[in-house]
Design an enzyme around this catalytic site. Structure first.
Site, PDB file in Angstrom:
ATOM      1  N   GLY A  60      48.842 -43.044 -35.906  1.00  0.00           N
ATOM      2  CA  GLY A  60      49.901 -43.911 -35.402  1.00  0.00           C
ATOM      3  C   GLY A  60      50.515 -44.733 -36.515  1.00  0.00           C
ATOM      4  O   GLY A  60      50.423 -44.372 -37.684  1.00  0.00           O
TER       5      GLY A  60
ATOM      6  N   LEU B 165      53.655 -44.977 -37.078  1.00  0.00           N
ATOM      7  CA  LEU B 165      54.424 -43.861 -37.633  1.00  0.00           C
ATOM      8  C   LEU B 165      55.585 -44.354 -38.495  1.00  0.00           C
ATOM      9  O   LEU B 165      56.228 -45.362 -38.204  1.00  0.00           O
ATOM     10  CB  LEU B 165      54.949 -42.995 -36.488  1.00  0.00           C
ATOM     11  CG  LEU B 165      53.874 -42.433 -35.559  1.00  0.00           C
ATOM     12  CD1 LEU B 165      54.513 -41.584 -34.463  1.00  0.00           C
ATOM     13  CD2 LEU B 165      52.831 -41.627 -36.326  1.00  0.00           C
ATOM     14  N   HIS B 166      55.831 -43.598 -39.565  1.00  0.00           N
ATOM     15  CA  HIS B 166      56.965 -43.878 -40.455  1.00  0.00           C
ATOM     16  C   HIS B 166      57.684 -42.561 -40.735  1.00  0.00           C
ATOM     17  O   HIS B 166      57.308 -41.498 -40.195  1.00  0.00           O
ATOM     18  CB  HIS B 166      56.485 -44.575 -41.736  1.00  0.00           C
ATOM     19  CG  HIS B 166      55.344 -43.878 -42.413  1.00  0.00           C
ATOM     20  ND1 HIS B 166      55.444 -42.597 -42.929  1.00  0.00           N
ATOM     21  CD2 HIS B 166      54.057 -44.266 -42.637  1.00  0.00           C
ATOM     22  CE1 HIS B 166      54.291 -42.239 -43.458  1.00  0.00           C
ATOM     23  NE2 HIS B 166      53.415 -43.236 -43.284  1.00  0.00           N
TER      24      HIS B 166
ATOM     25  N   HIS C 163      55.617 -39.394 -41.430  1.00  0.00           N
ATOM     26  CA  HIS C 163      55.093 -38.698 -40.251  1.00  0.00           C
ATOM     27  C   HIS C 163      56.208 -37.897 -39.574  1.00  0.00           C
ATOM     28  O   HIS C 163      56.000 -36.764 -39.141  1.00  0.00           O
ATOM     29  CB  HIS C 163      54.545 -39.702 -39.229  1.00  0.00           C
ATOM     30  CG  HIS C 163      53.362 -40.495 -39.697  1.00  0.00           C
ATOM     31  ND1 HIS C 163      53.408 -41.857 -39.913  1.00  0.00           N
ATOM     32  CD2 HIS C 163      52.092 -40.119 -39.985  1.00  0.00           C
ATOM     33  CE1 HIS C 163      52.220 -42.282 -40.294  1.00  0.00           C
ATOM     34  NE2 HIS C 163      51.408 -41.268 -40.364  1.00  0.00           N
TER      35      HIS C 163
ATOM     36  N   ARG D 276      50.005 -48.433 -44.374  1.00  0.00           N
ATOM     37  CA  ARG D 276      49.408 -49.647 -44.942  1.00  0.00           C
ATOM     38  C   ARG D 276      50.390 -50.418 -45.830  1.00  0.00           C
ATOM     39  O   ARG D 276      50.073 -51.533 -46.247  1.00  0.00           O
ATOM     40  CB  ARG D 276      48.143 -49.304 -45.730  1.00  0.00           C
ATOM     41  CG  ARG D 276      46.975 -48.873 -44.834  1.00  0.00           C
ATOM     42  CD  ARG D 276      45.693 -48.711 -45.626  1.00  0.00           C
ATOM     43  NE  ARG D 276      44.516 -48.575 -44.781  1.00  0.00           N
ATOM     44  CZ  ARG D 276      43.898 -47.419 -44.488  1.00  0.00           C
ATOM     45  NH1 ARG D 276      44.359 -46.279 -44.986  1.00  0.00           N
ATOM     46  NH2 ARG D 276      42.828 -47.400 -43.714  1.00  0.00           N
TER      47      ARG D 276
END
Ligand code: PAF
Length: 299
Positions: free
Chosen positions: A48, A50-51, A54, A204
């Site tokens: 998850g 998500l960026h 992804h 992150r």
């Protein structure tokens, strides 16, 4: 498996609601229906948050397979005590909205108790490829990854799975695991997606302060400089990597866990100078404040 145009990506218009499966039984029933219609299935495993990285995996999966599943599961087994399991970003609503827009057919979002019931007692461990880099810097990490990904592969029964090359060692480990366990799936590595300034996209990155975010692209920049020096035969790669570590630590990174050149298939160290005879990559992991960044590039 070939994609039939009628059944392909166009068969699910963006903004249609993906099916959300919460249990392995629900996922298997869904995939069994697709199988009856001879549709090929792609899997994009994620945690998850998500960026665009992804979503580029989703796009590749959609163009290669008739049906695309994205799994969202923050896998406790790949976090060491003291790591960010509790604070790892969980952004369900925006993730689902992005997957809806991206035209994903199904989202598999199990609870931890579904993946790891109390009696769960099996760990999948890949040797060799995990004896270096993040295998040393993050003990237990790849056991956690190999365990959850082998379960996801067996649960989804997909034809292909898509992984970002930002986590290149993870991609190699997962590919080895699937081959060794005879899981009939093709593991496909996809290019790293970067910000305009070169920083590799990562869930992150949201941990970085403004000052750290300004410094972060230097990781990729130092890798590029080192790759250019190595390609030009300026110095032994081990010395070039040591220079890159020193450069990063001098501007505020620290500690740098590693910058190393390694064989792109076996991860054997490549430390000398002179022309390369096999594909190699430079791998880096460095802390910036409380955030750990990783990156790698082909040399
Ligand atoms: O790269 C990740 O997001 C995770 O390690 C993965 C592959 C989804 C396994 O939990």
């Amino acid at each position: 498996m070939k994609q039939s145009p009628a059944a392909g990506a166009a068969s699910r218009s963006p903004n249609a609601e993906p099916v959300v499966a919460r249990t392995v039984a629900e996922l298997r029933a869904l995939v069994a229906g697709w199988r009856r219609d001879a549709l090929s299935v792609g899997l994009v495993p994620t945690m998850g948050a998500l960026h665009a990285g992804h979503l580029s995996l989703v796009e590749t999966a959609r163009s290669a397979c008739d049906r695309t599943i994205v799994s969202i599961f923050v896998n406790p087994k790949q976090f060491a005590p003291g790591e960010d399991l509790d604070t790892y970003p969980r952004t369900w609503d925006s993730d689902l909205a992005a997957l809806r827009t991206a035209g994903v057919h199904a989202v598999f979002a199990p609870l931890p108790t579904e993946m790891y019931p109390t009696e769960h007692a099996t760990t999948v461990s890949v040797s060799g490829l995990t004896d270096c880099l993040d295998g040393i810097a993050r003990p237990g990490f790849f056991d956690g990854v190999a365990t959850v990904v082998s379960k996801l592969f067996l649960q989804a029964g997909a034809d292909r799975a898509f992984f970002g090359e930002k986590d290149f060692q993870q991609f190699l480990v997962v590919r080895r695991m699937a081959a060794d366990l005879d899981i009939p799936i093709r593991v496909i590595g996809c290019p790293t997606v970067r910000e305009a300034d070169g920083l590799a996209l990562s869930s992150r990155n949201t941990y970085l302060s403004a000052a750290e975010r300004a410094l972060a692209p230097h990781l990729h920049e130092e890798l590029q400089k080192a790759a250019a020096r190595i390609a030009a035969g300026v110095a032994a790669s081990a010395d070039t990597c040591a220079d890159a570590v020193a450069a990063l630590e001098s501007i505020g990174f620290g500690p740098v866990d590693y910058i190393e050149m390694r064989d792109a298939e076996t991860l054997a160290p490549v430390t000398g100078s002179g022309p390369l005879t096999r594909p190699a990559r430079l791998f880096a992991a460095a802390h910036l404040g409380t955030t750990r960044l990783i990156d790698n590039i082909a040399v």
